[in-house]
Design an enzyme around this catalytic site. Structure first.
Site, PDB file in Angstrom:
ATOM      1  N   THR A 133     -56.365  32.514  -9.389  1.00 57.40           N
ATOM      2  CA  THR A 133     -55.297  33.410  -9.834  1.00 57.40           C
ATOM      3  C   THR A 133     -55.722  34.879  -9.722  1.00 57.40           C
ATOM      4  O   THR A 133     -56.923  35.193  -9.793  1.00 57.40           O
ATOM      5  CB  THR A 133     -54.958  33.095 -11.307  1.00 57.40           C
ATOM      6  OG1 THR A 133     -54.167  34.137 -11.845  1.00 57.40           O
ATOM      7  CG2 THR A 133     -56.207  32.984 -12.169  1.00 57.40           C
ATOM      8  N   ASP A 134     -54.734  35.785  -9.630  1.00 52.45           N
ATOM      9  CA  ASP A 134     -55.048  37.217  -9.664  1.00 52.45           C
ATOM     10  C   ASP A 134     -55.426  37.671 -11.073  1.00 52.45           C
ATOM     11  O   ASP A 134     -55.938  38.778 -11.258  1.00 52.45           O
ATOM     12  CB  ASP A 134     -53.868  38.052  -9.125  1.00 52.45           C
ATOM     13  CG  ASP A 134     -52.580  37.888  -9.916  1.00 52.45           C
ATOM     14  OD1 ASP A 134     -52.535  37.051 -10.842  1.00 52.45           O
ATOM     15  OD2 ASP A 134     -51.597  38.600  -9.605  1.00 52.45           O
ATOM     16  N   GLU A 135     -55.203  36.800 -12.069  1.00 52.25           N
ATOM     17  CA  GLU A 135     -55.505  37.212 -13.451  1.00 52.25           C
ATOM     18  C   GLU A 135     -57.011  37.394 -13.681  1.00 52.25           C
ATOM     19  O   GLU A 135     -57.417  38.010 -14.659  1.00 52.25           O
ATOM     20  CB  GLU A 135     -54.916  36.200 -14.450  1.00 52.25           C
ATOM     21  CG  GLU A 135     -53.408  36.136 -14.334  1.00 52.25           C
ATOM     22  CD  GLU A 135     -52.744  35.279 -15.409  1.00 52.25           C
ATOM     23  OE1 GLU A 135     -53.264  35.212 -16.533  1.00 52.25           O
ATOM     24  OE2 GLU A 135     -51.695  34.686 -15.106  1.00 52.25           O
ATOM     25  N   TYR A 158     -57.704  31.707 -20.511  1.00 53.99           N
ATOM     26  CA  TYR A 158     -57.320  31.085 -19.240  1.00 53.99           C
ATOM     27  C   TYR A 158     -57.984  31.806 -18.068  1.00 53.99           C
ATOM     28  O   TYR A 158     -58.666  31.195 -17.242  1.00 53.99           O
ATOM     29  CB  TYR A 158     -55.793  31.110 -19.071  1.00 53.99           C
ATOM     30  CG  TYR A 158     -55.344  30.879 -17.644  1.00 53.99           C
ATOM     31  CD1 TYR A 158     -55.524  29.636 -17.036  1.00 53.99           C
ATOM     32  CD2 TYR A 158     -54.757  31.902 -16.885  1.00 53.99           C
ATOM     33  CE1 TYR A 158     -55.131  29.426 -15.706  1.00 53.99           C
ATOM     34  CE2 TYR A 158     -54.356  31.693 -15.570  1.00 53.99           C
ATOM     35  CZ  TYR A 158     -54.545  30.455 -14.983  1.00 53.99           C
ATOM     36  OH  TYR A 158     -54.159  30.242 -13.684  1.00 53.99           O
ATOM     37  N   LYS A 162     -60.850  30.575 -15.318  1.00 56.54           N
ATOM     38  CA  LYS A 162     -60.635  30.549 -13.862  1.00 56.54           C
ATOM     39  C   LYS A 162     -61.694  31.418 -13.164  1.00 56.54           C
ATOM     40  O   LYS A 162     -62.188  31.067 -12.093  1.00 56.54           O
ATOM     41  CB  LYS A 162     -59.233  31.058 -13.511  1.00 56.54           C
ATOM     42  CG  LYS A 162     -58.095  30.149 -13.921  1.00 56.54           C
ATOM     43  CD  LYS A 162     -58.101  28.791 -13.240  1.00 56.54           C
ATOM     44  CE  LYS A 162     -57.804  28.876 -11.758  1.00 56.54           C
ATOM     45  NZ  LYS A 162     -57.680  27.505 -11.164  1.00 56.54           N
TER      46      LYS A 162
HETATM   47  N1  LIG Z   1     -48.512  28.881 -11.601  1.00 55.59           N
HETATM   48  C1  LIG Z   1     -48.958  30.067 -11.190  1.00 55.59           C
HETATM   49  O1  LIG Z   1     -48.202  31.048 -11.179  1.00 55.59           O
HETATM   50  C2  LIG Z   1     -50.370  30.219 -10.696  1.00 55.59           C
HETATM   51  C3  LIG Z   1     -50.756  31.476 -10.221  1.00 55.59           C
HETATM   52  C4  LIG Z   1     -52.045  31.613  -9.730  1.00 55.59           C
HETATM   53  C5  LIG Z   1     -52.920  30.549  -9.700  1.00 55.59           C
HETATM   54  N2  LIG Z   1     -52.532  29.343 -10.195  1.00 55.59           N
HETATM   55  C6  LIG Z   1     -53.497  28.229 -10.137  1.00 55.59           C
HETATM   56  O2  LIG Z   1     -52.935  27.218  -9.306  1.00 55.59           O
HETATM   57  C7  LIG Z   1     -53.339  25.935  -9.789  1.00 55.59           C
HETATM   58  C8  LIG Z   1     -52.099  25.089 -10.025  1.00 55.59           C
HETATM   59  O3  LIG Z   1     -51.273  25.730 -10.985  1.00 55.59           O
HETATM   60  P1  LIG Z   1     -49.920  25.066 -11.470  1.00 55.59           P
HETATM   61  O4  LIG Z   1     -49.032  26.168 -11.898  1.00 55.59           O
HETATM   62  O5  LIG Z   1     -49.468  24.099 -10.464  1.00 55.59           O
HETATM   63  O6  LIG Z   1     -50.432  24.291 -12.753  1.00 55.59           O
HETATM   64  P2  LIG Z   1     -49.755  23.053 -13.505  1.00 55.59           P
HETATM   65  O7  LIG Z   1     -50.181  23.171 -14.931  1.00 55.59           O
HETATM   66  O8  LIG Z   1     -48.317  22.946 -13.175  1.00 55.59           O
HETATM   67  O9  LIG Z   1     -50.463  21.781 -12.840  1.00 55.59           O
HETATM   68  C9  LIG Z   1     -51.807  21.463 -13.088  1.00 55.59           C
HETATM   69  C10 LIG Z   1     -51.976  19.984 -12.815  1.00 55.59           C
HETATM   70  O10 LIG Z   1     -53.367  19.669 -13.063  1.00 55.59           O
HETATM   71  C11 LIG Z   1     -53.438  18.475 -13.797  1.00 55.59           C
HETATM   72  N3  LIG Z   1     -54.662  18.498 -14.612  1.00 55.59           N
HETATM   73  C12 LIG Z   1     -54.906  19.283 -15.697  1.00 55.59           C
HETATM   74  N4  LIG Z   1     -56.105  18.995 -16.203  1.00 55.59           N
HETATM   75  C13 LIG Z   1     -56.636  18.022 -15.416  1.00 55.59           C
HETATM   76  C14 LIG Z   1     -57.877  17.316 -15.425  1.00 55.59           C
HETATM   77  N5  LIG Z   1     -58.786  17.527 -16.379  1.00 55.59           N
HETATM   78  N6  LIG Z   1     -58.097  16.391 -14.462  1.00 55.59           N
HETATM   79  C15 LIG Z   1     -57.163  16.159 -13.500  1.00 55.59           C
HETATM   80  N7  LIG Z   1     -55.979  16.769 -13.456  1.00 55.59           N
HETATM   81  C16 LIG Z   1     -55.719  17.704 -14.400  1.00 55.59           C
HETATM   82  C17 LIG Z   1     -52.171  18.444 -14.648  1.00 55.59           C
HETATM   83  O11 LIG Z   1     -51.824  17.120 -15.027  1.00 55.59           O
HETATM   84  C18 LIG Z   1     -51.141  19.095 -13.737  1.00 55.59           C
HETATM   85  O12 LIG Z   1     -50.437  18.132 -12.985  1.00 55.59           O
HETATM   86  C19 LIG Z   1     -54.150  26.186 -11.047  1.00 55.59           C
HETATM   87  O13 LIG Z   1     -55.506  26.123 -10.698  1.00 55.59           O
HETATM   88  C20 LIG Z   1     -53.765  27.583 -11.473  1.00 55.59           C
HETATM   89  O14 LIG Z   1     -54.836  28.208 -12.140  1.00 55.59           O
HETATM   90  C21 LIG Z   1     -51.273  29.159 -10.692  1.00 55.59           C
END
Ligand SMILES: NC(=O)c1ccc[n+]([C@@H]2O[C@H](COP(=O)([O-])OP(=O)(O)OC[C@H]3O[C@@H](n4cnc5c(N)ncnc54)[C@H](O)[C@@H]3O)[C@@H](O)[C@H]2O)c1
Length: 352
Positions: A133-135, A158, A162
């Site tokens: 993430t950019d955070e 969070y 990350k």
């Molecule tokens: N949503 C955003 O805007 C955003 C922005 C930047 C980066 N990200 C990164 O992208 C990735 C996906 O984000 P997202 O929004 O799809 O998240 P999300 O919360 O929708 O999905 C995460 C998935 O990971 C699974 N999970 C959680 N803990 C787990 C574990 N211990 N073992 C196995 N599976 C596990 C969950 O069941 C879920 O299906 C993350 O790494 C997040 O940090 C997200």
């Protein structure tokens, strides 16, 4: 190619799987422990797609990860499994350390073990793509952008977890030679977005005629990226990104939170006019998030210049598509709300 996608039942992981199935011939090992955040349960069904095998595995369990690599012998990993909701990290940070930091270290160890046993050609072709993430870069003032060389300065549990994971991934590259790529992206939005996040929460609450809670004065700024654009960028980085490199991915769409909420009201008012007048009347300003970062903005020139990627959707187009998707898929979000989350405010424990 066979790709192990972790977090495959989540918001972005499932978009990546849909993209891989629609635009490539790769097969997928879809791994997810199915936490409250897993919203794309179709992928868990045997009949879903013959190119997909589902593994219900927790990345905190190294033995299980080792088994998955042994059984499936993937050529690449796209690591998206994470605890991803900032407000929850304020109320319960340790779950974020366990999954995002320790879980990522487990995955790196299992991947390294598997990779070290491959022949020379397969070792060179192997990739571990870490999605971040950019955070991790902290908060910006009214000007400036995050580039790949911006120093890390995470502010929430969070983003700190990350950042820890990003450092581990780069350390496994420098120390063991594991061929990694890392991407840091801005706020995603689109179909299958968990209804705790700003955009789906506002769409659903506005549809239900409930208050639209805007944190603080609504002036905080995010850069918004349509999830299908992100999935395309991730697949491009996996295939064409240089080993050991980081790529920032942004939507070139900075908006203040309040203006996002007003735009959602405008689209809904147009699609389904409300007898009570504009849904903007539902906006309520509530206590700010503790430690709320003011602004994130991405300089995405590296991925554009080196890999030729640009977002296809403007924010206005992506938001229209998203609002329509939530209108057409109320069964999906109603079920998720009953099962996991009913719209309550989270993340205030630091104020008590
Ligand atoms: N949503 C955003 O805007 C955003 C922005 C930047 C980066 N990200 C990164 O992208 C990735 C996906 O984000 P997202 O929004 O799809 O998240 P999300 O919360 O929708 O999905 C995460 C998935 O990971 C699974 N999970 C959680 N803990 C787990 C574990 N211990 N073992 C196995 N599976 C596990 C969950 O069941 C879920 O299906 C993350 O790494 C997040 O940090 C997200």
């Amino acid at each position: 190619m066979k790709i192990l996608v972790t977090g495959a039942a989540g918001f972005i992981g499932s978009a990546v799987c849909r993209h891989l199935l629609a635009h490539t011939e790769h097969s997928i090992v879809a791994l997810d422990s199915l936490t409250y955040a897993a919203g794309y349960l179709d992928i868990t069904r045997h009949s879903f797609n013959e190119r997909v095998s589902f593994e219900k595995v927790d990345i905190r369990n190294l033995d299980e990860l080792t088994r998955v690599f042994q059984v499936h012998q993937p050529n690449a990993v796209m690591h998206l499994a994470a605890e991803s909701h900032v407000d929850r990290s304020i109320d319960g940070p340790l779950a974020f350390i366990a999954t995002n930091v320790v879980g990522t270290a487990n995955l790196l160890e299992a991947a390294k073990h598997h990779w070290s046993k491959l022949d020379q050609v397969s070792r060179e072709g192997f990739r571990f793509h870490h999605i971040s993430t950019d955070e991790v870069f902290g908060s910006l003032g009214t000007t400036g952008f995050f580039s790949e060389s911006t120093p890390y300065s995470p502010n929430s549990p969070y983003s700190a977890s990350k950042a820890g994971a990003d450092h581990l991934v780069m350390a496994w590259h420098h120390t063991y030679g594991l061929p990694v790529v890392v991407t840091n992206c801005s706020n995603n939005y689109g179909p299958y977005h968990f209804p705790e996040k700003l955009i789906p929460l506002m769409i659903i609450s506005a549809l239900e005629g409930k208050p639209l809670p805007v944190y603080g004065n609504g002036a905080n700024i995010r850069d918004w990226l349509f999830v299908e654009d992100h999935a395309e960028a991730l697949c491009l980085v996996l295939e064409r990104g240089s080993v050991g490199e980081k790529y920032n991915i942004g939507g070139n769409a900075e908006r203040a939170n309040l203006s996002v909420v007003k735009e959602i009201c405008r689209i809904l008012d147009e699609l389904i006019p409300d007898d009570g007048g504009s849904r903007e009347r539902l906006i309520q300003f509530v206590d700010d998030r503790p430690g709320h970062d003011f602004r994130y903005a991405i300089d995405a020139s590296k991925i554009e210049l080196e890999l030729g990627w640009r977002p296809r959707f403007t924010f206005e187009q992506g938001l229209q598509k998203t609002v329509r998707w939530y209108l057409d898929n109320s069964v999906w979000w109603q079920e998720l709300r009953q099962r996991s989350y009913n719209g309550e405010r989270l993340g205030l424990s630091a104020l008590k």
